[in-house]
Each structure stands twice: as C-alpha cells, then as structure tokens.
Design an enzyme around this catalytic site. Sequence first.
Site, short mmCIF file in Angstrom:
data_model
loop_
_atom_site.label_atom_id
_atom_site.label_comp_id
_atom_site.label_asym_id
_atom_site.label_seq_id
_atom_site.Cartn_x
_atom_site.Cartn_y
_atom_site.Cartn_z
N ARG A 75 2.69 -1.43 10.99
CA ARG A 75 3.68 -1.55 12.07
C ARG A 75 3.91 -2.97 12.59
NH1 ARG A 75 1.19 4.03 14.29
NH2 ARG A 75 -0.59 3.02 13.28
N LYS A 89 -7.43 7.89 -1.34
CA LYS A 89 -8.77 8.25 -0.85
C LYS A 89 -9.34 9.48 -1.56
CE LYS A 89 -7.80 6.52 3.85
NZ LYS A 89 -6.33 6.29 3.72
N LYS A 133 0.85 -1.19 0.00
CA LYS A 133 0.00 0.00 0.00
C LYS A 133 0.88 1.25 0.00
CE LYS A 133 -1.73 1.88 3.75
NZ LYS A 133 -1.53 3.35 3.69
N ASP A 142 -13.78 14.26 -4.18
CA ASP A 142 -13.91 15.55 -4.85
C ASP A 142 -15.15 15.47 -5.73
OD1 ASP A 142 -13.23 18.10 -6.09
OD2 ASP A 142 -11.16 17.69 -5.48
N THR A 150 -10.79 4.35 10.52
CA THR A 150 -10.58 3.60 11.75
C THR A 150 -10.14 4.49 12.91
OG1 THR A 150 -8.35 3.04 11.01
CG2 THR A 150 -10.07 1.41 10.60
N ASP A 169 -3.47 4.18 -2.02
CA ASP A 169 -4.39 4.59 -0.95
C ASP A 169 -4.39 6.12 -0.82
OD1 ASP A 169 -5.98 4.61 1.37
OD2 ASP A 169 -4.23 4.34 2.68
#
Length: 238
Positions: free
Chosen positions: A215, A64, A35, A67, A122, A62
């Site tokens: 992570r 997002k 990603k 518009d 999230t 990614d």
Amino acid sequence: MDRNVARILVALDVASAAEALALADRLRGAVGGFKIGKQLFTAEGPGLVRQLVGRGDRIFLDLKYHDIPNTVAGAVRAAADLGVWMLNVHASGGPKMLEAARTAVAGAGDRRPLVIAVTVLTSLDAAGLRSTGVDRSPLDQAVHLARMTQAAGLDGVVASPQETAAIRDACGAGFLIVTPGIRGGGAAASADDQQRTLTPAGAIQAGSSYLVIGRPITGAPDPRAAAQKIAAEIGDAA
C-alpha cells in the site's frame, strides 16, 4: 539494477491481471520485482506469472505452501517450472517438509528459484500466537523457525521487521530475510491487519535483504515516485 531499487518487491495485491499488469508496467525499473499472492494467483492463475516472467520481471510467488512433504515438493517443482525468482513455504511445516522443498528445486540449475520459509505471520501479536498453542513470544518463535529453516538448507525466511535483527544475529550475513509489514510516512500509523511493522529505513538497518511493500507504493497518488522515494530512504539507511 541499482541495489537499493533491487531490494524493493511490490505486492501486486489486486483483483485482476489487468490491474497487475498496469502496475507492473508503471513500476518496472523503479522496483526490484513483484510479489504475487493468493488473491491474484487464485483469480488469474499461472498464466499471469508466465506473462510477467516473460517480460523479464522477477516474481516472488507468495503462496506459503504448507502440506505433507511430497505435496509441497510437487508444488515447488511446478512453481519453479513457471520461472519464478522466489517462492515460499511455511516453516511450521517442519524440517522434512522444508527439506523436500529444497530437494525439489535442487536440479533446476541456473533456473533454481530462491526458496524461503515464513516464520510468524505479521498479523500475529503475542496473544494471537498463544491462541495457536505456541507459548514462545513472536520473536523467539521466529528465531527458532529461522534456525530450523537454515538447518534444512533453504535460502532464507520471511519475517517481521521487528524480528529481523535477532534472526540476522542468529543466522548470519548470508541468510536472506524478506520483510513484509513495511509502512512508511503517513501509512505507518494505519497498519491495518499488520501487527509488527517498521519503516523501510528501519527494516534495512535491522538487516533485511528485501522489503515487500504494498500500500505505501500501490496506494500512493504516484506509485513510481513513491517507490523512488523509498529507494532513496533505503540508500540513506544503508
């Protein structure tokens, strides 16, 4: 590629192309793809995407997009031209914007990327969502947006693992659910800015199609071993 490995998408949330390429070289074959988000794309631009695609990597872009429909359609076409495997838009942009994103890649044939829509970030809990003017719970809002995304003809959604089971029930087996907020082992207790998290096994059992993991893999002493351990956990859960 092993199905369990293919479901792991590693977040290259690093500051430079050199770091990203080093991680990709270390993890290639042990994960299903990578990603690239706003930080890395802003720092290094589309050239890095082309480089990784050229090495045979599946790239989830990614960014997002959110518009007016015409602007999003142009951005989606440009992303498709980069050769990305998957890209996303914000479902809250509404049905016309979602339909414009779908139409923008309709003529790409075998090179058509998967187009999915973000439901509820999230990082938002119920109070955070209410502060934006949305009175639904994160669960209800995520299911609402997923149904809208499916009706617009997109391939799936990005959703918290805690909403995955409800979206799977609402949208059926063929609808993709890409799940961020994955924490495992000791990392589960330190979710940082993620509010609605789950372990890899829990997300798979809830119905996730792909897991976006940062992570717990990239921050491990041995990222490749960490990825292999997670693939084994996914296999056990499935």
